[in-house]
Structures are given as structure tokens and as C-alpha cells.
Design an enzyme around this catalytic site. Structure first.
Site, mmCIF file in Angstrom:
data_model
loop_
_atom_site.group_PDB
_atom_site.id
_atom_site.type_symbol
_atom_site.label_atom_id
_atom_site.label_comp_id
_atom_site.label_asym_id
_atom_site.label_seq_id
_atom_site.Cartn_x
_atom_site.Cartn_y
_atom_site.Cartn_z
ATOM 1 N N ILE A 133 1.000 -1.022 0.016
ATOM 2 C CA ILE A 133 0.072 -0.019 0.052
ATOM 3 C C ILE A 133 0.798 1.164 -0.123
ATOM 4 O O ILE A 133 1.801 1.289 0.675
ATOM 5 C CB ILE A 133 -0.834 -0.121 1.317
ATOM 6 C CG1 ILE A 133 -1.796 -1.187 1.181
ATOM 7 C CG2 ILE A 133 -1.884 1.204 1.399
ATOM 8 C CD1 ILE A 133 -2.624 -1.549 2.412
ATOM 9 N N LEU A 134 0.496 2.136 -0.994
ATOM 10 C CA LEU A 134 1.586 3.409 -1.018
ATOM 11 C C LEU A 134 0.985 4.356 0.118
ATOM 12 O O LEU A 134 -0.149 4.626 0.188
ATOM 13 C CB LEU A 134 1.329 3.925 -2.416
ATOM 14 C CG LEU A 134 1.943 3.096 -3.525
ATOM 15 C CD1 LEU A 134 1.684 3.408 -4.821
ATOM 16 C CD2 LEU A 134 3.474 2.942 -3.289
ATOM 17 N N HIS A 156 -7.737 -4.580 -9.405
ATOM 18 C CA HIS A 156 -8.025 -5.363 -8.217
ATOM 19 C C HIS A 156 -8.952 -6.350 -8.863
ATOM 20 O O HIS A 156 -9.894 -6.098 -9.491
ATOM 21 C CB HIS A 156 -8.690 -4.477 -7.155
ATOM 22 C CG HIS A 156 -8.919 -5.202 -6.079
ATOM 23 N ND1 HIS A 156 -7.874 -5.589 -5.039
ATOM 24 C CD2 HIS A 156 -10.061 -5.503 -5.464
ATOM 25 C CE1 HIS A 156 -8.541 -6.139 -4.075
ATOM 26 N NE2 HIS A 156 -9.940 -6.344 -4.265
ATOM 27 N N ASP A 163 -7.783 0.096 -1.730
ATOM 28 C CA ASP A 163 -8.775 -0.466 -2.651
ATOM 29 C C ASP A 163 -10.088 0.493 -2.601
ATOM 30 O O ASP A 163 -11.228 0.035 -2.835
ATOM 31 C CB ASP A 163 -9.041 -1.711 -2.691
ATOM 32 C CG ASP A 163 -7.783 -2.596 -3.058
ATOM 33 O OD1 ASP A 163 -7.023 -2.295 -3.636
ATOM 34 O OD2 ASP A 163 -7.692 -3.818 -2.177
#
Ligand code: GAR
Length: 188
Positions: free
Chosen positions: A92-93, A109, A145
Site C-alpha cells: 500500500i502506497l 483489483h 482499494d
């Protein structure tokens, strides 16, 4: 298309979506060209496509996320990258990275978001006896997401489907959906 957008793809694994993006980017009318590939996994099979298509690539360990992001940003700026695609990138950024990059970031995704954020999406869909699974291309924000959805595709779950067959079926759709969504980002 003369002025294609200089883009980077982040990967962690097999890179089948990377491959489909590379292939699309060779079409005259596709809006992006892939100038850099970054993997956080030194053994990512997807790196073979970087070699095969002679695209510059880098591996940066993400054991230290801050360092990974700093190294990646340095390369991204150096290569004047203006668009980032996550393709099976399993980290995850951070909010800081997203802000510092300053351009659009998209992700693919394997579920019909907002259903099944995170991992093991197909296992959860099968367990819940869902009629459909699928895939989503969305903008990346700092929540997992959760960014604005660009395009989705349904895939029917048949009674005899297993994790393996469903993963394969959805992946085939991902390969078509991702390029379509990127065209939509720049042509709409
Ligand atoms: C794809 O199914 C992609 O949607 C998923 O990982 C797979 C990567 O395959 N991504 C995520 O789960 C991101 N959270 P690939 O390496 O062959 O493109």
C-alpha cells in the site's frame, strides 16, 4: 499518437497485467508508453517482460517502505514519469508518496469493488457463494482499494469453479479491462 504519457508500472509478481499493458502501449493510439518498471520483489517473474521488451527496470526492497518510496520517487522523477499503474503490486502506497508523485495512479483489483478489498478476493467470493466475481480498475488514494472506480467487469462464478479456475478466468478479463480503463482515463 505522438505525445504518449510517460508511465511507470509497479509489480510484485507474475506480471501478466504488465505484459498486457506493454502490448497495448505498442498500439499507436494507446495513450501511454511504459518508460520504467519497478518491482519490490527481486524474483518477480514479471521482470522478464521488462527484459524481453527492453524497458528499464529497478528492484527496490520494500522491507523499509519509506526507503522503497524514496528510491522509487527518485527514479520516477528522473524518468519524467507522469502516470503510474499498479499491476499486481502488493504494497500500500503512503499518502506522502501519492502526494509527492502528484500525478494519477491507477490499480487493478481482482474483485467487484467495493466488495472484497484486500487479499484472497476469490476465496471469499466462492465461500460466500456469490454469483459473480470480477475485476475493477480504480484510481489510487491513501485508503486501500477505495479510490474512484474507472471500469469493472463481471465474471460469472459457476458451481464447479475452484480458486484456480476462477483466478484464471478473472485474470483473462483483467488483461482486457486494464488497457480499456487507461484509454478511458485519457480519452474521456
Ligand atoms: C492480479 O489478479 C491483480 O488483480 C492482483 O494480483 C494479480 C497479479 O497478477 N492484484 C491485487 O491483488 C492487488 N491488491 P499479475 O502479476 O499476473 O498481473
Amino acid at each position: 499518437m505522438v505525445n504518449k504519457i510517460r508511465s511507470c508500472v509497479f509489480i510484485s509478481g507474475n506480471g501478466s497485467n504488465l505484459r498486457s499493458l506493454i502490448k497495448s502501449s505498442r498500439d499507436y493510439n494507446f495513450p501511454i508508453k511504459i518508460k520504467l518498471i519497478i518491482s519490490n520483489n527481486p524474483n518477480a517473474k514479471g521482470l522478464r517482460f521488462a527484459k524481453q521488451y527492453s524497458i528499464p527496470y529497478k528492484f527496490f526492497s520494500s522491507d523499509n517502505k519509506e526507503k522503497f518510496e524514496r528510491n522509487s520517487l527518485f527514479e520516477i522523477k528522473k524518468k519524467k514519469i507522469k502516470f503510474l499503474c499498479l499491476a499486481g503490486f502488493m504494497k500500500i502506497l503512503s499518502k506522502n508518496f501519492i502526494k509527492a508523485f502528484g500525478y494519477k495512479i491507477v490499480n487493478i483489483h481482482p474483485s467487484l469493488l467495493p466488495k472484497y478489498k484486500g487479499l484472497n478476493t476469490h476465496t471469499r467470493a466462492i465461500k460466500n457463494k456469490d454469483k459473480y466475481s470480477g475485476c475493477t480498475v480504480h484510481f489510487v488514494n491513501s485508503k486501500l482499494d477505495s479510490g474512484k472506480i474507472i471500469l469493472q467487469k463481471n465474471v460469472k462464478i459457476k458451481r464447479r469453479d475452484t480458486l484456480n479456475t476462477l483466478t484464471k478466468k478473472v485474470l483473462l478479463e483483467e488483461h482486457k479491462l486494464y488497457p480499456k480503463a487507461i484509454s478511458k482515463v485519457f480519452n474521456n
